[in-house]
Design an enzyme around this catalytic site. Structure first.
Site, PDB file in Angstrom:
ATOM      1  N   SER A  88       0.846  -1.114  -0.245  1.00 35.40           N
ATOM      2  CA  SER A  88      -0.097   0.033   0.110  1.00 35.40           C
ATOM      3  C   SER A  88       0.935   1.111  -0.132  1.00 35.40           C
ATOM      4  CB  SER A  88      -0.869  -0.093   1.216  1.00 35.40           C
ATOM      5  OG  SER A  88      -0.315   0.000   2.402  1.00 35.40           O
ATOM      6  N   LYS A 119     -12.120  -2.677   2.225  1.00 36.89           N
ATOM      7  CA  LYS A 119     -11.416  -2.112   0.883  1.00 36.89           C
ATOM      8  C   LYS A 119     -12.664  -2.342  -0.105  1.00 36.89           C
ATOM      9  CE  LYS A 119      -7.041  -2.050   3.165  1.00 36.89           C
ATOM     10  NZ  LYS A 119      -7.681  -2.411   4.494  1.00 36.89           N
ATOM     11  N   HIS A 144      -4.894  -5.291  -0.197  1.00 36.59           N
ATOM     12  CA  HIS A 144      -4.860  -4.358  -1.368  1.00 36.59           C
ATOM     13  C   HIS A 144      -4.933  -4.863  -2.465  1.00 36.59           C
ATOM     14  CE1 HIS A 144      -4.718  -0.532   1.062  1.00 36.59           C
ATOM     15  NE2 HIS A 144      -3.949  -1.119   1.978  1.00 36.59           N
TER      16      HIS A 144
END
Length: 439
Positions: free
Chosen positions: A223, A283, A251
């Site tokens: 990230s 996310k 991610h």
């Protein structure tokens, strides 16, 4: 000259002296606490105060903890003003999608807001099993288990699986949650240079035989830098050295691979080349929590022994329902993944053409703009905010002072025109020109 937060040693000393004088005045007005009860001496608090003072001295507003007044996606509203938003992990634009909200509301109507207690104590809700089955299927895994926190997932799972006789080898840029899990486990912990599989192999060769089990921990998509590891190489060396391989997909899910299945799809390897798939629900999946997918014995152990599952409340039913609906939408609408990746590639290309340092970003969802000093990054973020672009600066000590940056998280909802305007605003801010309002 030694620097901290982009300040010279002299300026830093002056700030500390100001803090000391202010602290003395406060001490005179407040009754003295005994040393063991004096909270002003807590570790790290003085550094936080110093950074706050530095920002005030430079006339910079604190860019953190700003309240968003609606759904924070590619666009947001802060203080009644519209902004282009690059500070959200809403990669596929599913948070705020009416279908996701409807699934969460239906779960509330059926099960209430909370699971009330641990799933071991209070029982399952059907949506828990449905979500776990869908996540397991994404990784072609035998089973999956969800937790109420992504951070706690790494802490409790690594802490449970490894012990004092074991070895944990991890990338030096691994997330804090994995590092904390390693510390909790008591295992020997060895970090290797970022994404350097040759260094990892040397460390495994040097240390593996002296330990019981070995765990190699990576991230599928980092990230801070937006880059990816050579997963096939890491998988091969884990098998060669009889080590378990764990990949944090926080991610990566929804961002990597042609259909968003994650790093194994991106790298073209079989998902069972990885022993432990870890990810988050907060996310791409528009919820909150974490998960572990893998072989059945692993999941059986965690269901009955991992403290962060056994002694923690179960995942809230509306969050589980939102995550399941988001995963289903991702699978049904691969155009979202394609649009995200196209947007990130466009941002990366335009930023590089404008002369910005974007590090090792792969241009898949995350693009850093590395500016050097924390002061430069903070000032650039402030200028962009004035222009209607919300992006967070990442400052010392989170990253080394020489690599302070702005971190741009792209979304499938951004338009090409918005991205072009954002890079133009970056160029203007770098030159010290007044930046025209972007939104």
């Amino acid at each position: 000259m030694t620097q901290s937060f982009g300040l010279s040693a002299t300026a830093r000393t002056a700030l500390l002296q100001r803090l000391s004088r202010r602290g003395g005045k406060e001490d005179e007005a407040a009754p003295a606490e005994s040393p063991g009860r004096d909270l002003s001496t807590l570790p790290g608090l003085r550094d936080i105060e110093m950074v706050r003072e530095a920002g005030a001295a430079l006339g910079l507003e604190n860019p953190y903890f700003r309240p968003h007044e609606g759904v924070a996606g590619a666009r947001t509203v802060i203080g009644g003003r519209d902004f282009l938003n690059y500070a959200s992990y809403n990669y596929l634009g599913l948070n705020g999608d009416p279908r996701i909200a409807a699934a969460a509301k239906a779960a509330i109507d059926r099960h209430g807001v909370s699971a009330s207690a641990s799933r071991l104590a209070s029982g399952e809700r059907p949506v828990h099993g449905a979500l776990e089955a869908a996540l397991a299927a994404n990784y072609a895994a035998e089973a999956c288990l969800t937790f109420v926190s992504g951070h706690a997932t790494n802490v409790t799972v690594i802490g449970q699986l490894m012990g004092a006789r074991d070895l944990i080898l991890h990338d030096q840029l691994i997330h804090n949650s994995a590092a904390e899990g390693a510390r909790l486990s008591g295992a020997r912990r060895v970090a290797f240079p970022h994404n350097d599989w040759r260094a990892a192999e040397r460390e495994l060769a040097a240390h593996r035989r002296r330990h019981g089990r070995a765990l190699l921990v990576l991230e599928g998509h980092y990230s801070m830098d937006g880059d990816v590891p050579d997963l096939p190489r890491f998988a091969a060396l884990a098998r060669e050295h009889d080590a378990l391989l764990m990949v944090d997909e926080a991610h990566a899910l929804g961002v990597l691979g042609a259909t968003g299945r994650g790093s194994f799809e991106q790298c073209g390897i079989a998902p069972d080349a990885v022993d432990i798939w870890m990810g988050t629900l907060s996310k791409t999946l528009s919820a909150c929590g974490g998960y572990i997918a893998g072989r059945q014995p692993l999941i059986d152990l965690l269901r009955h022994a991992a403290p962060g599952f056994v002694y923690s409340v179960g995942l809230a039913p509306p969050l589980a329902a939102a995550a399941l609906a988001s995963l289903q939408a991702m699978q049904a609408e691969p155009w979202r993944v394609a649009k995200l990746q196209a947007n990130a590639a466009l941002f990366l290309r335009l930023a590089r053409e404008a002369g910005f340092d974007t590090g090792s970003s792969a241009g898949l969802g995350i693009v850093p703009v590395i500016l050097g000093s924390s002061v430069a990054a903070a000032r650039m973020a402030a200028a962009l905010f004035e222009a209607g672009v919300n992006v967070q600066p990442i400052l010392f000590p989170v990253v080394p002072e020489r690599s302070a940056r702005l971190r741009f998280f792209l979304s499938a909802e951004h338009t090409e025109e918005e991205i072009a305007r954002t890079v133009a605003a970056l160029v203007a801010a770098r030159g010290g020109a007044a930046v025209a309002r972007v939104v």
